[in-house]
Enzyme design. Structure first.
Site, PDB file in Angstrom:
ATOM      1  N   PRO A   1      41.835  51.571  42.869  1.00 57.90           N
ATOM      2  CG  PRO A   1      42.057  53.537  41.658  1.00 57.90           C
ATOM      3  CD  PRO A   1      42.612  52.155  41.768  1.00 57.90           C
ATOM      4  CD  GLU A   2      37.916  48.879  47.370  1.00 54.68           C
ATOM      5  OE1 GLU A   2      36.762  48.481  47.579  1.00 54.68           O
ATOM      6  OE2 GLU A   2      38.871  48.594  48.124  1.00 54.68           O
TER       7      GLU A   2
ATOM      8  NE  ARG B   1      33.946  41.445  30.031  1.00 53.52           N
ATOM      9  CZ  ARG B   1      34.271  42.315  29.078  1.00 53.52           C
ATOM     10  NH1 ARG B   1      33.815  42.144  27.840  1.00 53.52           N
ATOM     11  NH2 ARG B   1      35.034  43.360  29.348  1.00 53.52           N
TER      12      ARG B   1
ATOM     13  CG  ASN C   1      42.236  43.686  49.450  1.00 50.64           C
ATOM     14  OD1 ASN C   1      41.631  42.643  49.686  1.00 50.64           O
ATOM     15  ND2 ASN C   1      43.464  43.909  49.864  1.00 50.64           N
TER      16      ASN C   1
ATOM     17  CE  LYS D   1      37.342  47.083  42.034  1.00 52.96           C
ATOM     18  NZ  LYS D   1      38.449  46.203  42.458  1.00 52.96           N
TER      19      LYS D   1
ATOM     20  NE  ARG E   1      45.166  43.876  45.887  1.00 56.72           N
ATOM     21  CZ  ARG E   1      44.406  44.963  45.709  1.00 56.72           C
ATOM     22  NH1 ARG E   1      43.408  44.947  44.840  1.00 56.72           N
ATOM     23  NH2 ARG E   1      44.646  46.057  46.409  1.00 56.72           N
TER      24      ARG E   1
END
Length: 269
Positions: free
Chosen positions: A2-3, A125, A166, A52, A258
């Site tokens: 999931p994005e 981060r 992706n 995410k 990916r």
């Protein structure tokens, strides 16, 4: 995986369903049992997302979820179904109208109970998130413009840009006619500005629609008959098929673990 738009949408839905009310928290699988017991019956203050990552605030305690490749929330109203399989965490609440709401989490890479300070360490981060109004695209460009790494790799680095996965990588690069193999240092400020603006638009559209659609209406309407779900993307998962714009065969290769998809003509280096 999931994005970012999926997590943003989930946070908004969970905020509406549970925030401001006591939540019954359990862990039928048992892996989150001790944390669930600590949270059970407490009021959920807020649910937010960044990139995410999803954060649910119960006072000083925060549930942090990263869905990873296989994680998924399922939700409903009324009585929840009998727990089955590896059900990591379940929330149940009265809902806004008292009907009853529930949500189940399975398969997540991370489901932890952390503090506000640990939330900040995670955020520190991450790069800017195109879905957040105050995110500064210049922060990402400062890293990209100095990098000898390809833009296709950089877009997948969450420390550079948060929430892009992706599908968005392949599609935004195609829409900007940018080769995924161009080095970051060869992407100028104007091009980066267009890419960032396009990402922000596509991801906001993804939040509204609940799925990723990146093709322009005119390009979808080139084919005869009604638009199909397969018309949603320009190059993603279209390896071996003709490019929607120029007819060149769409190519694929693995980049950052990916499958990358691109048109070698429309996206020449």
């Amino acid at each position: 995986m999931p994005e970012g738009h999926t997590l943003f949408r989930l946070a908004r839905e969970q905020q509406a369903a549970f925030a401001g009310r006591e939540v019954h928290v359990t862990s039928p699988q048992g892996r989150f049992a001790a944390q669930a017991e600590l949270l059970n019956g407490r009021v959920l203050d807020e649910v937010t997302s960044y990139g995410k990552h999803l954060f649910a605030f119960f006072g000083p305690d925060v549930v942090h979820v990263h869905l990873g490749l296989y994680g998924k929330f399922t939700s409903g109203t009324g009585l929840p179904p009998e727990p089955r399989g590896a059900l990591r965490m379940r929330w149940e609440g009265p809902g806004e109208d008292g009907e009853g709401v529930w949500t189940d989490l399975r398969g997540a890479t991370a489901c932890d109970l952390i503090t506000d300070g640990e939330v900040q360490l995670i955020l520190d981060r991450l790069g800017p998130d195109p879905l957040r109004r105050r995110s500064d695209p210049a922060k990402a460009f400062a890293r990209i413009s100095r990098s000898r790494t390809t833009i296709g790799q950089l877009l997948m680095d969450q420390a550079v840009l948060a929430g892009v996965g992706n599908v968005y990588r392949a599609e935004v690069l195609f829409r900007q006619r940018l080769s995924p193999f161009r080095l970051g240092r060869d992407v100028d400020a104007a091009l980066w500005g267009r890419l960032w603006a396009d990402l922000a638009t596509l991801m906001k559209d993804g939040v509204k629609a609940g799925r990723i659609v990146t093709t322009e209406r005119a390009d979808r309407e080139r084919r005869r008959g009604p638009a199909l779900r397969e018309d949603a993307h320009y190059v993603y998962r279209r390896a071996g098929l003709p490019c929607r714009i120029c007819g060149t065969e769409v190519r694929t290769e693995v980049m950052v673990g990916r499958n990358l998809f691109w048109c070698p003509t429309c996206q020449a280096v």
